[in-house]
Design a protein around this motif. Sequence first.
Motif, short mmCIF file in Angstrom:
data_model
loop_
_atom_site.label_atom_id
_atom_site.label_comp_id
_atom_site.label_asym_id
_atom_site.label_seq_id
_atom_site.Cartn_x
_atom_site.Cartn_y
_atom_site.Cartn_z
N ILE A 6 -11.62 -1.69 -4.51
CA ILE A 6 -10.26 -1.51 -5.02
C ILE A 6 -9.38 -2.62 -4.48
O ILE A 6 -9.26 -2.79 -3.27
CB ILE A 6 -9.67 -0.15 -4.59
CG1 ILE A 6 -10.51 1.01 -5.10
CG2 ILE A 6 -8.23 -0.02 -5.09
CD1 ILE A 6 -10.06 2.37 -4.57
N VAL A 7 -8.78 -3.38 -5.38
CA VAL A 7 -7.80 -4.38 -4.98
C VAL A 7 -6.43 -3.80 -5.31
O VAL A 7 -6.07 -3.64 -6.47
CB VAL A 7 -8.01 -5.71 -5.72
CG1 VAL A 7 -6.93 -6.72 -5.36
CG2 VAL A 7 -9.39 -6.28 -5.39
N THR A 8 -5.67 -3.45 -4.27
CA THR A 8 -4.38 -2.80 -4.47
C THR A 8 -3.30 -3.85 -4.69
O THR A 8 -3.16 -4.78 -3.90
CB THR A 8 -4.01 -1.93 -3.26
OG1 THR A 8 -4.02 -2.73 -2.07
CG2 THR A 8 -4.99 -0.79 -3.09
N SER A 9 -2.54 -3.69 -5.75
CA SER A 9 -1.57 -4.71 -6.14
C SER A 9 -0.22 -4.10 -6.47
O SER A 9 -0.13 -2.94 -6.92
CB SER A 9 -2.10 -5.47 -7.36
OG SER A 9 -1.09 -6.25 -7.97
N CYS A 10 0.82 -4.90 -6.27
CA CYS A 10 2.17 -4.55 -6.72
C CYS A 10 2.87 -5.86 -7.06
O CYS A 10 3.57 -6.44 -6.23
CB CYS A 10 2.92 -3.78 -5.63
SG CYS A 10 4.50 -3.11 -6.18
N ILE A 11 2.64 -6.32 -8.28
CA ILE A 11 3.17 -7.62 -8.69
C ILE A 11 4.70 -7.63 -8.65
O ILE A 11 5.32 -8.64 -8.31
CB ILE A 11 2.66 -7.99 -10.10
CG1 ILE A 11 1.14 -8.17 -10.08
CG2 ILE A 11 3.36 -9.26 -10.61
CD1 ILE A 11 0.64 -9.28 -9.17
N ASP A 22 8.78 -12.94 -5.29
CA ASP A 22 8.68 -13.62 -6.58
C ASP A 22 7.40 -13.20 -7.32
O ASP A 22 6.29 -13.52 -6.87
CB ASP A 22 8.68 -15.13 -6.35
CG ASP A 22 8.77 -15.93 -7.64
OD1 ASP A 22 8.28 -15.45 -8.68
OD2 ASP A 22 9.32 -17.04 -7.60
N PRO A 23 7.52 -12.51 -8.46
CA PRO A 23 6.33 -12.04 -9.19
C PRO A 23 5.40 -13.17 -9.61
O PRO A 23 4.17 -13.01 -9.59
CB PRO A 23 6.92 -11.34 -10.41
CG PRO A 23 8.29 -10.93 -9.99
CD PRO A 23 8.76 -12.03 -9.08
N LYS A 24 5.96 -14.32 -9.99
CA LYS A 24 5.12 -15.45 -10.42
C LYS A 24 4.23 -15.93 -9.28
O LYS A 24 3.03 -16.17 -9.47
CB LYS A 24 6.02 -16.60 -10.89
CG LYS A 24 5.25 -17.86 -11.32
CD LYS A 24 4.33 -17.59 -12.49
CE LYS A 24 3.74 -18.87 -13.07
NZ LYS A 24 2.86 -19.58 -12.12
N SER A 50 2.94 -1.30 -9.99
CA SER A 50 4.24 -1.62 -10.59
C SER A 50 4.13 -1.72 -12.11
O SER A 50 4.96 -2.35 -12.76
CB SER A 50 4.79 -2.93 -10.01
OG SER A 50 3.93 -4.02 -10.31
N ALA A 51 3.09 -1.11 -12.65
CA ALA A 51 2.85 -1.05 -14.09
C ALA A 51 2.59 -2.43 -14.69
O ALA A 51 2.84 -2.65 -15.88
CB ALA A 51 4.01 -0.36 -14.82
N GLY A 206 1.82 -10.62 1.64
CA GLY A 206 3.02 -10.36 0.86
C GLY A 206 4.15 -9.87 1.73
O GLY A 206 5.33 -10.12 1.46
N THR A 207 3.81 -9.16 2.80
CA THR A 207 4.83 -8.63 3.70
C THR A 207 5.56 -9.75 4.42
O THR A 207 6.80 -9.76 4.50
CB THR A 207 4.19 -7.67 4.73
OG1 THR A 207 3.55 -6.60 4.04
CG2 THR A 207 5.26 -7.10 5.66
#
Length: 239
Positions: A6-11, A22-24, A50-51, A206-207
């Motif tokens: 599982i790769v957990t993501s929140c773009i 920055d989402p990009k 984040s859908a 990301g943090t």
Amino acid sequence: MNIPIIVTSCINPNAPLTKLQDPKIRIDVTIDALKKICKHADNIVFCDGSAFDISAELKKHPEFDNKNIEVLFFKNDTKSVEMFGKGFGEGEIVNYAVEHSEYIHSSTCFAKLTSKLYVDNLQKCLKAFNSTGFFVPVPSFREEMIDTRFYIVDKNFYNKNLKKVYKKVRDLEGIYLEHVFYDVLIKLDKHKYVARVMPIIRGVSGTFNTNYSSDNKMKYFIKTLRLKYLSIFSNSKEK
């Protein structure tokens, strides 16, 4: 053993204390890490809280052709994540993946890796999994936290012990997912969950919006000795 990851993501992040917003940029570093993961993993479950549907981005890169990447996405409890922190959101993401992934449904266990990161010695870690748990206590010899960036766990063990603990996360009060995992695992026999191999984790945080630099050989050697010490010490206490 074919262990889905599982790769957990929140773009599109909404948690406090997250410096890389920055989402990009988050997409770019996530894609870069996924390319490295694909070289060593058979089944990947990419789950974004984040859908954000990353499917279109994956199609832009031939490295992902014919790779087994299952893409899941949903909208997490935004208000709770804003209030309690990223560990709360991560708990929701893992649970969503466990409940909805076809790869995980057909497996007895899974690995979890935070997006934007990869593990240089992934195959070695997967082979070292003892069929119950693979967790790294930190820091040094004071195991006050569990490294939740990467772990491997039996599904039943996870559902019984760790599935709901993310609800105790309070980032703004200094109570992180690493602490609540530790509070649960410290009560169990260490030999059932302490990793036997030290993961070499690289990528972007990301943090903190920083790169994880690779440990030098001496530092990695010391970390590896510590894991062996924890294993031997726990076994000797049980006897």
